[in-house]
Design an enzyme around this catalytic site. Structure first.
Site, short mmCIF file in Angstrom:
data_model
loop_
_atom_site.label_atom_id
_atom_site.label_comp_id
_atom_site.label_asym_id
_atom_site.label_seq_id
_atom_site.Cartn_x
_atom_site.Cartn_y
_atom_site.Cartn_z
N CYS A 178 29.80 19.60 33.87
CA CYS A 178 29.59 20.70 32.93
C CYS A 178 28.33 21.49 33.28
CB CYS A 178 29.47 20.20 31.50
SG CYS A 178 29.31 21.58 30.35
N ILE A 222 39.02 22.30 39.39
CA ILE A 222 37.58 22.36 39.24
C ILE A 222 37.18 22.59 37.77
CG2 ILE A 222 37.08 23.24 41.53
CD1 ILE A 222 36.94 26.06 40.45
N GLY A 242 43.92 25.88 31.28
CA GLY A 242 42.74 26.06 30.42
C GLY A 242 42.73 27.39 29.70
N LYS A 259 39.21 17.70 24.08
CA LYS A 259 37.84 18.22 24.20
C LYS A 259 36.88 17.08 24.51
CE LYS A 259 34.27 20.86 23.52
NZ LYS A 259 33.89 21.61 24.74
N GLY A 263 42.03 25.59 37.35
CA GLY A 263 41.24 26.79 37.61
C GLY A 263 42.09 28.03 37.69
C1 LIG Z 1 35.76 27.12 26.04
C2 LIG Z 1 35.82 26.08 27.12
C3 LIG Z 1 35.39 24.77 26.84
C4 LIG Z 1 35.45 23.79 27.83
N1 LIG Z 1 35.05 22.50 27.53
C5 LIG Z 1 35.18 21.52 28.48
C6 LIG Z 1 34.86 20.15 28.17
O1 LIG Z 1 34.50 19.79 27.03
N2 LIG Z 1 34.96 19.23 29.17
C7 LIG Z 1 35.38 19.56 30.44
O2 LIG Z 1 35.47 18.69 31.30
N3 LIG Z 1 35.71 20.85 30.75
C8 LIG Z 1 35.62 21.82 29.81
N4 LIG Z 1 35.97 23.11 30.12
C9 LIG Z 1 36.47 23.44 31.49
C10 LIG Z 1 38.00 23.49 31.54
O3 LIG Z 1 38.58 22.25 31.21
C11 LIG Z 1 38.49 23.93 32.95
O4 LIG Z 1 38.03 23.01 33.91
C12 LIG Z 1 38.01 25.33 33.33
O5 LIG Z 1 38.06 26.20 32.21
C13 LIG Z 1 38.80 25.94 34.48
O6 LIG Z 1 40.16 26.10 34.17
P1 LIG Z 1 40.79 27.50 33.63
O7 LIG Z 1 40.36 28.55 34.58
O8 LIG Z 1 42.26 27.25 33.59
O9 LIG Z 1 40.21 27.71 32.25
C14 LIG Z 1 35.92 24.12 29.14
C15 LIG Z 1 36.33 25.44 29.40
C16 LIG Z 1 36.30 26.41 28.42
C17 LIG Z 1 36.77 27.80 28.76
#
Ligand SMILES: Cc1cc2nc3c(=O)[nH]c(=O)nc-3n(C[C@H](O)[C@H](O)[C@H](O)COP(=O)(O)O)c2cc1C
Length: 307
Positions: free
Chosen positions: A134, A195, A269, A49, A247
């Site tokens: 972010c 992404i 993710g 995180k 993503g």
């Molecule tokens: C609940 C949540 C918290 C996240 N916190 C971070 C973070 O602290 N730093 C970051 O770079 N990305 C963060 N992300 C983005 C994810 O690392 C990832 O890039 C994004 O969710 C797309 O991937 P996915 O579709 O597989 O979830 C977060 C995503 C979610 C859903």
């Protein structure tokens, strides 16, 4: 069918990974909660995180909403700060045998530099992932990821303050993602991940209010996969450094699409929330595909898209 063992290791800008399956920051905490389901040492890497210099409370609730084919979050980078991370969370992760990548962010370029500098002196970390993407915070975050000049300055400063390999995590909320790619590469990034989430919103039609207290949030999950895949392909064509695809990767099929598009590794993710064993299932699915297709080494599959 019995197969010869396949070679799964990949090198991401100097970080040696056992296999290409990583966890995406913010969706796997600091690893502990997932240990009953996932061999932490079996993963390519755990990306923790996001960490800032000081602890942050994040945004007010509600902060998560389910949407069609995905979810919206506006956590706002809640975290315990770099000192507590090093003291309370890192020892467990090191003991687990995991390859550890620390996702960092700041609200100024100096804050990014200071977090990177603290981690540079810390044992057990294989690399940093710099979040310049972010969408859920007012200051810092995405502003660095949407301005090529700011992105260059930021990565350049961090490059001078740490010897650790740097992965720069890009935002999809831009007009031309290849422009930012070139900037961070010129500034000394060792790899690129993409992404992060896509800015979106949801409305409660009974109350006519936004479902998230922050009004907008970041969309993740299957809904964003085609966008992410397209961007990974575009970036991998121009980048001279390895690309990590993220993503909407929910299963091995999704992961393989990203690898064929040019990703040297992938991050999982939202899938972790639905199936805590998702990363392990994806890893065995990739292994099976390689075996079934007589591919002895994952590296020979990367970027094999036929146009
Ligand atoms: C609940 C949540 C918290 C996240 N916190 C971070 C973070 O602290 N730093 C970051 O770079 N990305 C963060 N992300 C983005 C994810 O690392 C990832 O890039 C994004 O969710 C797309 O991937 P996915 O579709 O597989 O979830 C977060 C995503 C979610 C859903």
């Amino acid at each position: 069918m019995n197969h010869e063992p396949v070679e799964l290791s990949v090198n991401i800008g100097g970080i040696q990974l056992k296999n290409p399956v990583m966890t995406a920051s913010g969706t796997f905490g600091y690893g502990e909660e997932y240990a009953p389901y996932v061999g932490l040492d079996k993963l390519g890497a755990i990306v923790v995180k996001g960490i800032s210099l000081e602890p942050r409370p994040g945004n007010p609730p509600p902060r998560i909403v389910e949407t069609t084919g995905g979810m919206l979050n506006s956590i706002g980078l809640e975290n315990i700060g770099v000192d507590r991370f090093i003291g309370e969370k890192l020892p467990y992760l090191i003991d687990s045998g995991a390859t550890i990548i620390v996702n960092i962010f700041g609200s100024s370029i100096e804050e990014y530099r200071d977090v990177a500098n603290k981690l540079d002196d810390t044992h057990g970390i294989s690399g940093l992932e710099i979040n310049i993407s972010c969408p859920n915070v007012k200051e810092g975050g995405m502003t660095f990821g949407t301005d090529p000049h700011m992105a260059f300055e930021l990565v350049n400063l961090i490059r001078e303050s740490t010897k650790l390999p740097l992965i720069v995590k890009l935002s999809p909320n831009v007009t031309d993602i290849t422009e930012i790619t070139r900037s961070v590469q010129d500034a000394g990034a060792d790899a690129i991940s993409l992404i992060n989430t896509i800015k979106g919103m949801a409305i409660d039609i009974k109350t006519k209010t936004p479902k998230l207290a922050n009004i907008t949030g970041g969309l993740s999950g299957p809904a964003i996969k085609p966008i992410a895949l397209g961007m990974v392909w575009e970036v991998a064509r121009v980048a001279e450094i390895p690309v990590i695809g993220i993503g909407g990767i929910m299963n091995a099929h999704d992961a393989l699409e990203f690898i064929i598009a040019g990703a040297s590794a992938i991050q999982v993710g939202t899938a972790n929330f639905i199936n805590p064993k998702a990363t392990m299932d994806i890893l065995s699915g990739i292994e099976k595909y390689l075996g079934d297709h007589g591919i002895g080494d994952i590296k020979s599959l990367i970027g094999t898209l036929r146009i």
